[in-house]
Design an enzyme around this catalytic site. Sequence first.
Site, short mmCIF file in Angstrom:
data_model
loop_
_atom_site.label_atom_id
_atom_site.label_comp_id
_atom_site.label_asym_id
_atom_site.label_seq_id
_atom_site.Cartn_x
_atom_site.Cartn_y
_atom_site.Cartn_z
CE1 TYR A 142 -3.20 -2.79 0.09
CE2 TYR A 142 -3.96 -2.04 2.22
CZ TYR A 142 -4.08 -2.89 1.15
OH TYR A 142 -5.08 -3.82 1.13
CE LYS A 191 1.07 -18.03 -1.51
NZ LYS A 191 0.29 -19.26 -1.32
CG ASP A 223 -2.36 -20.18 0.59
OD1 ASP A 223 -1.62 -19.99 1.58
OD2 ASP A 223 -2.03 -20.90 -0.36
CG ASP A 247 -7.27 -3.96 3.97
OD1 ASP A 247 -8.25 -3.84 4.73
OD2 ASP A 247 -7.16 -3.33 2.90
CG ASP A 251 -12.73 -5.97 6.13
OD1 ASP A 251 -12.52 -5.33 7.18
OD2 ASP A 251 -13.14 -5.45 5.08
#
Length: 356
Positions: A142, A191, A223, A247, A251
């Site tokens: 980001y 990852k 994942d 992020d 959620d």
Amino acid sequence: MNKTIAIIKGDGIGPEIVNEAMGVLDAVAARFGHTFTYVDAPMGGNAIDAFGVPLPDSSLETCLNADSVLLGAVGGPKWDDQPSANRLERGLLKLRGAMGLYTNVRPARMFSELSDACPLRADIAARGIDFVVVRELIGGVYFGEHRTGESGGEQKATDIMSYTEHEIRRVAHVAFQMAQKRRKRVTSIDKANVLDTSRLWRKTVTEVAKEYPDVELLHMYVDNAAMQIVRDPSQFDVIVTENLFGDILSDEASQITGSIGMIPSSSMGEGTRGLYEPIHGSAPDIAGQDKANPIGTILAAAMMLRYSFDMAAEADAIEAAVDETLKAGIRCGDIMRQGCTLVGCREMGAQIRCRI
Ligand code: NAD
């Protein structure tokens, strides 16, 4: 103790929910012998109307001089078409940047009385959901370079994801220290089978873990983590992860617990000052109607007591009062169930206050 709290009521339901959180803080102050001094810091659409900018310098100064900051929510359709320099997100980013907030902490906790709002299978929900997601907030993709150009006759876009060791180390410390106050287990999510940033993440978190021998560290690929959060959320205590993964996973984590009106969040930097807020927005559709659920903001105030002011017993008192209020069948509209008593925002605040 004397503490000064900068108050950003914001827009929409912001003032209603923050008023109830302040009422609960006053009840805590009375019971435990503290003094909380509130200083208003206008921010959001109301600040654009009054000062022409979403975050006036005077408000920023108020926040930087306070012991901590409590925020309701900002925004609403009236201010959607602001020029980009004046967009509300700019105010929030400026505040986060100036306060140096590099960690976001979001609890995912299911209240047993609200388990029927949990979208997971009953046998999974019955094992309980009580973990926190610690997310790195000002690094990663980001905040890397974003570029769109031409390559081989077509458009090509690139976003750079980078992390330095110190950016990883400081958020890892937050996670381990939080785990020490909880069930002493950190799951670091990355990852590392694909990304260099993740391999550095894993190596650095593993090094930091050596300073916390009382805390168990596990590593998980992102994942798999996305699956495990819905398959068996009871396995998690503290999750720590980088900005983009955090992020998405935070959620996902808040969705499995039920109502958006119940979930607090905190953002921390160096030192003890933090920014505490509910995860929802300003809910313009119900603003000014005494319908908003103030519990997310009240629990954000409890987080402030626990993490910024080291007032664990006081935070426990707020969380217990919320639990007892729900057990008594008191509900706002968003969490209303058959057989319960429907109350508005003010009455919900009063019910929690009287149980402190
Ligand atoms: P929202 O979270 O404000 O509302 C989504 C839905 O949830 C609405 O139906 C609303 O009534 C309901 N809801 C939200 N909080 C509730 C509560 N405490 N009690 C009961 N019901 C509640 O999201 P939105 O509608 O997408 O956004 C509205 C405005 O809020 C926008 O201007 C957006 O930019 C802003 N926003 C601000 C923040 C922030 O201040 N940090 C975060 C998200 C959105």
